[in-house]
Design a protein around this motif. Structure first.
Motif, PDB file in Angstrom:
ATOM      1  N   UNK A   1     -14.840  -6.748  -7.971  1.00 45.03           N
ATOM      2  CA  UNK A   1     -14.629  -5.386  -8.451  1.00 45.03           C
ATOM      3  C   UNK A   1     -13.177  -4.961  -8.273  1.00 45.03           C
ATOM      4  N   UNK A   2     -12.236  -5.813  -8.524  1.00 42.97           N
ATOM      5  CA  UNK A   2     -10.851  -5.464  -8.366  1.00 42.97           C
ATOM      6  C   UNK A   2     -10.345  -4.750  -9.603  1.00 42.97           C
ATOM      7  N   UNK A   3      -9.553  -3.660  -9.452  1.00 43.18           N
ATOM      8  CA  UNK A   3      -8.945  -3.031 -10.589  1.00 43.18           C
ATOM      9  C   UNK A   3      -7.705  -3.743 -11.026  1.00 43.18           C
ATOM     10  N   UNK A   4      -6.918  -4.227 -10.054  1.00 44.78           N
ATOM     11  CA  UNK A   4      -5.719  -4.953 -10.362  1.00 44.78           C
ATOM     12  C   UNK A   4      -5.992  -6.416 -10.082  1.00 44.78           C
ATOM     13  N   UNK A   5      -6.212  -7.298 -11.074  1.00 38.68           N
ATOM     14  CA  UNK A   5      -6.586  -8.674 -10.823  1.00 38.68           C
ATOM     15  C   UNK A   5      -5.453  -9.456 -10.198  1.00 38.68           C
ATOM     16  N   UNK A   6      -5.772 -10.431  -9.360  1.00 37.22           N
ATOM     17  CA  UNK A   6      -4.757 -11.296  -8.803  1.00 37.22           C
ATOM     18  C   UNK A   6      -4.207 -12.181  -9.908  1.00 37.22           C
ATOM     19  N   UNK A   7      -2.912 -12.517  -9.790  1.00 39.83           N
ATOM     20  CA  UNK A   7      -2.284 -13.326 -10.813  1.00 39.83           C
ATOM     21  C   UNK A   7      -2.597 -14.792 -10.563  1.00 39.83           C
ATOM     22  N   UNK A   8      -3.302 -15.414 -11.475  1.00 43.74           N
ATOM     23  CA  UNK A   8      -3.640 -16.821 -11.372  1.00 43.74           C
ATOM     24  C   UNK A   8      -2.660 -17.606 -12.223  1.00 43.74           C
ATOM     25  N   UNK A   9      -2.022 -18.614 -11.650  1.00 42.54           N
ATOM     26  CA  UNK A   9      -0.994 -19.361 -12.369  1.00 42.54           C
ATOM     27  C   UNK A   9      -1.165 -20.848 -12.132  1.00 42.54           C
ATOM     28  N   UNK A  10      -1.218 -21.616 -13.221  1.00 50.35           N
ATOM     29  CA  UNK A  10      -1.262 -23.071 -13.138  1.00 50.35           C
ATOM     30  C   UNK A  10      -0.069 -23.603 -13.914  1.00 50.35           C
ATOM     31  N   UNK A  11       0.790 -24.365 -13.256  1.00 49.26           N
ATOM     32  CA  UNK A  11       2.056 -24.772 -13.843  1.00 49.26           C
ATOM     33  C   UNK A  11       2.156 -26.287 -13.871  1.00 49.26           C
ATOM     34  N   UNK A  12       2.787 -26.816 -14.931  1.00 46.02           N
ATOM     35  CA  UNK A  12       3.083 -28.241 -14.991  1.00 46.02           C
ATOM     36  C   UNK A  12       4.406 -28.443 -15.701  1.00 46.02           C
ATOM     37  N   UNK A  13       5.127 -29.460 -15.334  1.00 44.01           N
ATOM     38  CA  UNK A  13       6.407 -29.790 -15.958  1.00 44.01           C
ATOM     39  C   UNK A  13       6.330 -31.218 -16.491  1.00 44.01           C
ATOM     40  N   UNK A  14       7.059 -31.491 -17.577  1.00 47.88           N
ATOM     41  CA  UNK A  14       7.023 -32.828 -18.160  1.00 47.88           C
ATOM     42  C   UNK A  14       8.267 -33.050 -18.993  1.00 47.88           C
ATOM     43  N   UNK A  15       8.584 -34.304 -19.240  1.00 44.87           N
ATOM     44  CA  UNK A  15       9.648 -34.675 -20.170  1.00 44.87           C
ATOM     45  C   UNK A  15       9.174 -35.898 -20.934  1.00 44.87           C
ATOM     46  N   UNK A 396       4.942   3.744 -17.221  1.00 48.09           N
ATOM     47  CA  UNK A 396       4.497   4.601 -16.119  1.00 48.09           C
ATOM     48  C   UNK A 396       3.033   4.979 -16.307  1.00 48.09           C
ATOM     49  N   UNK A 397       2.651   5.323 -17.539  1.00 45.98           N
ATOM     50  CA  UNK A 397       1.260   5.701 -17.806  1.00 45.98           C
ATOM     51  C   UNK A 397       0.311   4.540 -17.525  1.00 45.98           C
ATOM     52  N   UNK A 398       0.691   3.338 -17.937  1.00 47.13           N
ATOM     53  CA  UNK A 398      -0.156   2.179 -17.669  1.00 47.13           C
ATOM     54  C   UNK A 398      -0.301   1.945 -16.167  1.00 47.13           C
ATOM     55  N   UNK A 399       0.796   2.132 -15.425  1.00 46.68           N
ATOM     56  CA  UNK A 399       0.736   1.939 -13.975  1.00 46.68           C
ATOM     57  C   UNK A 399      -0.135   3.000 -13.317  1.00 46.68           C
ATOM     58  N   UNK A 400      -0.034   4.260 -13.776  1.00 43.10           N
ATOM     59  CA  UNK A 400      -0.881   5.323 -13.227  1.00 43.10           C
ATOM     60  C   UNK A 400      -2.349   5.033 -13.534  1.00 43.10           C
ATOM     61  N   UNK A 401      -2.619   4.610 -14.769  1.00 43.96           N
ATOM     62  CA  UNK A 401      -3.997   4.288 -15.133  1.00 43.96           C
ATOM     63  C   UNK A 401      -4.565   3.154 -14.293  1.00 43.96           C
ATOM     64  N   UNK A 402      -3.750   2.111 -14.057  1.00 49.80           N
ATOM     65  CA  UNK A 402      -4.214   0.994 -13.231  1.00 49.80           C
ATOM     66  C   UNK A 402      -4.451   1.434 -11.794  1.00 49.80           C
ATOM     67  N   UNK A 403      -3.563   2.288 -11.258  1.00 56.08           N
ATOM     68  CA  UNK A 403      -3.729   2.780  -9.888  1.00 56.08           C
ATOM     69  C   UNK A 403      -4.997   3.617  -9.766  1.00 56.08           C
ATOM     70  N   UNK A 404      -5.283   4.418 -10.778  1.00 58.46           N
ATOM     71  CA  UNK A 404      -6.503   5.232 -10.728  1.00 58.46           C
ATOM     72  C   UNK A 404      -7.747   4.362 -10.826  1.00 58.46           C
ATOM     73  N   UNK A 405      -7.684   3.347 -11.670  1.00 55.93           N
ATOM     74  CA  UNK A 405      -8.831   2.440 -11.776  1.00 55.93           C
ATOM     75  C   UNK A 405      -9.085   1.746 -10.452  1.00 55.93           C
TER      76      UNK A 405
END
Length: 672
Positions: A1-15, A396-405
């Motif tokens: 029930x998180x309003x602000x989801x944790x940032x999930x990151x999967x990274x790979x490098x290649x050449x 700012x509005x998006x941040x306020x909305x996320x904080x309220x959620x």
């Protein structure tokens, strides 16, 4: 029930052998994704710049800055319009001398947002300038549709044939800047903070200073013509790409805030003194934000002035003149705001001392508040400033909305958590008790629970359990188990019988849920679910026991179903397990549980914990490795119940450098 989801990151490098170096990452579709994309890109470009390739020196300069902005806008478009996970790819094509940025989402039916042709000047969508910026910075760009995904790509040259004067992002821009050092843009303005923005001078009240009172600063009429003309090489120099970088970094700063008042405070620091002499943020209450009857301006959450000693007087003036809330369409751009006069002076709001504009803060079609900016000594704000503040206001509005959620969901979670745990624990004659309950996720219900209650006929029962999973699913199981436990205990069932019936109830409930889901799918004509889809078996580990006090001690009968075994500490420091391991509840039909009975005398202590204690990690080690919990308990000989609970909890926290990653519950029962 998180309003602000944790940032999930999967990274790979290649050449590869074709002279192409590549970095890829999968980002969750959250407000944190654009910032993560920029950070990843800058890190990769810095590493690539160390390679001996043609144009590598530009990767940490103009090309790198442009690529970071392009990636930010493409990821923002994907997050806003698709709402799915985002796959970012950055590819350096050494032979072709180009850097290619690709952003893919899993919503191919929804085109990337760029409504420049259809959108009026003051009705820019919430995502900002989007693909117009990409088109201005990239050599070429396009959209590729594949089955199940959509990719927007942009190609930037890494050699010097880039045009010397790229298109301006703002109409009327005088000198587009290539310097995108975001730290300088977000730092405090080096000008005199007491002077009107763009004016330096003494602080002694002379004509070149701010005067000797609020009225002189607010009027500021003597400071002449257009303030932009008085700041050559400053405002005009950063209102191009520098302003876009400012917006990107401001988005990162605001997106991580979970308190709406802190968002309002940061907004003031971002705007003053760079864009205005002063600003104020009103926040509307939840009823208004959700379509209720509009009030008069809402709550004045924050006032910021370049001269800090003027904030209190300005606040009084603004509170006397809150911004009106019209019933017209939202998001129609800034509107004039009456210039405030000192609250204790006979000054009309429109005496012409300066210019102020009000911006409605709207997110998701809901009004959340109003942002007001003001500058003395001018009759109108330049279009460059109004457009920039309008873009900032959307963030700012998006941040306020996320904080309220987040605040709403945190409140719901707290209420739900209180309902899942007993309001008070029973006092047992001849037994001292202590409880510790620590959810690792403050924004959602814990999967651990406890109970200690009278069962009648001189019996008291206790339970410590751990439900599979966390959040709402775990809350459902706890909401079923605790009432069943109490009902069965008060009906006179003994410990082993209670576990037998609870096991069958969980299995029956899971079967009914699966049958209901199957019937719903058949009725809807949907395809059969794949393995792992649909309702899952609800199971839990549980330590359940019964206490019967007698003269000089207490008789304890308990059983452990897939739970860490309870430990009994005697007054001399000896520790032993007092239960046998058995199967989890809700897994095996007709499991057939058994119980053990023993007696506790003065000074004997029973410790019951969840696996958040025994499996607390420090690298590859766990707290209970080598009977670590038993050794910790042995060191508590002679201590009272509350002190033992505190000591074990402290040892668990101190075991690892990082905070615990699992919920933790701990119950201590001690015979007096």
């Amino acid at each position: 029930m998180r309003a602000i989801p944790t940032q999930r990151e999967t990274t790979s490098c290649a050449s590869d052998a074709r002279g192409s170096t590549r970095v890829e990452a999968t980002l969750s579709g959250s407000p944190l994704a654009p910032g993560s994309a920029r950070a990843l890109l800058r890190k990769a470009l810095t590493e690539w710049a160390q390679l001996a390739v043609d144009g590598a020196d530009l990767l940490t300069g103009r090309v790198g800055d442009d690529a970071a902005l392009v990636a930010s806008e493409l990821v923002t478009n994907a997050v806003v319009h698709a709402g799915t996970d985002v796959h970012l790819t950055c590819r350096l094509e050494e032979d072709a001398g180009a850097l290619v940025v690709e952003v893919a989402d899993r919503h191919p039916s929804r085109p990337p947002g760029d409504d420049a042709a259809q959108t009026p000047a003051h009705d820019t969508p919430e995502y900002g300038r989007g693909l117009r910026l990409v088109a201005a910075l990239a050599e070429s760009w396009g959209v590729t549709y594949r089955a199940g995904s959509k990719t927007v790509w942009a190609r930037l040259p890494t050699r010097e044939e880039a045009p010397a004067d790229p298109p301006a992002a703002y109409a009327g821009e005088r000198a587009p800047a290539r310097d995108l050092r975001a730290a300088a843009l977000l730092a405090s303005d080096p000008l005199d903070p007491l002077a009107p923005c763009g004016r330096t001078g003494p602080r002694d009240g002379s004509r070149d200073g701010p005067g000797d009172g609020p009225r002189d600063v607010w009027r500021a009429a003597s400071y002449g013509d257009d303030w932009l003309a008085r700041r050559p090489g400053r405002d005009g120099a950063w209102l191009g790409r520098g302003a876009l970088s400012f917006l990107a970094e401001a988005s990162d700063l605001l997106a991580g805030q979970l308190d709406e008042d802190l968002v309002a405070s940061l907004t003031g620091q971002l705007i003053v003194p760079r864009l205005a002499d002063w600003c104020a943020v009103w926040l509307e209450d939840e009823a208004t934000a959700h379509g209720g009857r509009p009030g008069a301006g809402g709550r004045l959450a924050r006032v910021w002035h370049a001269g800090e000693h003027l904030v209190e007087e300005l606040s009084r003036a603004l509170e006397a003149c809150p911004p009106p809330q019209s019933d017209g369409p939202l998001g129609t751009g800034p509107v004039p705001y009456p210039w405030p006069g000192p609250a204790d002076a006979d000054v009309t709001p429109s005496d012409g001392a300066g210019t102020a504009l009000a911006y409605r803060l709207v997110a998701g079609g809901r009004p959340l508040g109003t942002l007001v900016i003001g500058r003395g000594g001018i009759d109108r704000f330049p279009d460059e400033i109004t457009g920039l503040v309008e873009d900032l206001g959307r963030r700012v509005a998006l941040a306020v909305g996320a904080a309220r959620q987040y605040a709403r969901q945190a409140t719901i979670s707290a209420v739900l958590q209180r309902g899942l745990l007993p309001g008070a624990v029973a006092e047992i004659p001849g037994v001292r008790s202590a409880l510790v309950h620590e959810p690792c996720d403050k924004g959602g219900p814990s999967g651990d629970f406890y109970d200690l209650f009278p069962a009648g006929h001189g019996r008291w029962c206790f339970a410590v359990g751990d439900v599979q999973g966390k959040g709402p699913e775990a809350a459902v199981v706890i909401g079923l188990v605790r009432p069943w436990l109490r009902l069965l205990a008060r009906e006179g069932y003994r410990v082993a019988d209670v576990l037998d019936r609870l096991n069958q109830l969980l299995l029956d409930d899971a079967t009914e849920a699966a049958d209901a889901a199957a019937r719903a799918l058949v009725a809807a004509g949907a395809r059969p679910t794949a393995p792992g889809d649909g309702p899952q078996t609800r199971f839990l580990s549980l330590l359940y026991g019964e206490l019967v006090p007698f003269e000089g001690g207490v008789r304890c009968t308990l059983a452990s179903a897939g739970h860490p075994l309870p430990l009994l500490l005697d007054p001399e420091g000896g520790v032993r397990a007092v239960a046998q391991p058995q199967t989890l509840l809700g897994v095996v039909e007709d499991a057939g549980y058994t119980s053990e009975t023993f007696e506790m005398y003065s000074g004997d202590t029973l410790l019951c914990v969840t696996d958040g204690v025994t499996e607390r990690r420090s690298g590859a080690r766990q707290f209970d490795d080598g009977d670590g919990l038993a050794r910790a308990l042995a060191g508590c000989a002679g201590m009272e119940a509350g002190a033992i609970a505190d000591r074990i909890t402290r040892l668990v926290h101190d075991f690892g450098a990082r905070p615990p990653a699992d919920d933790m519950a701990l119950l201590v029962l001690q015979a007096e």
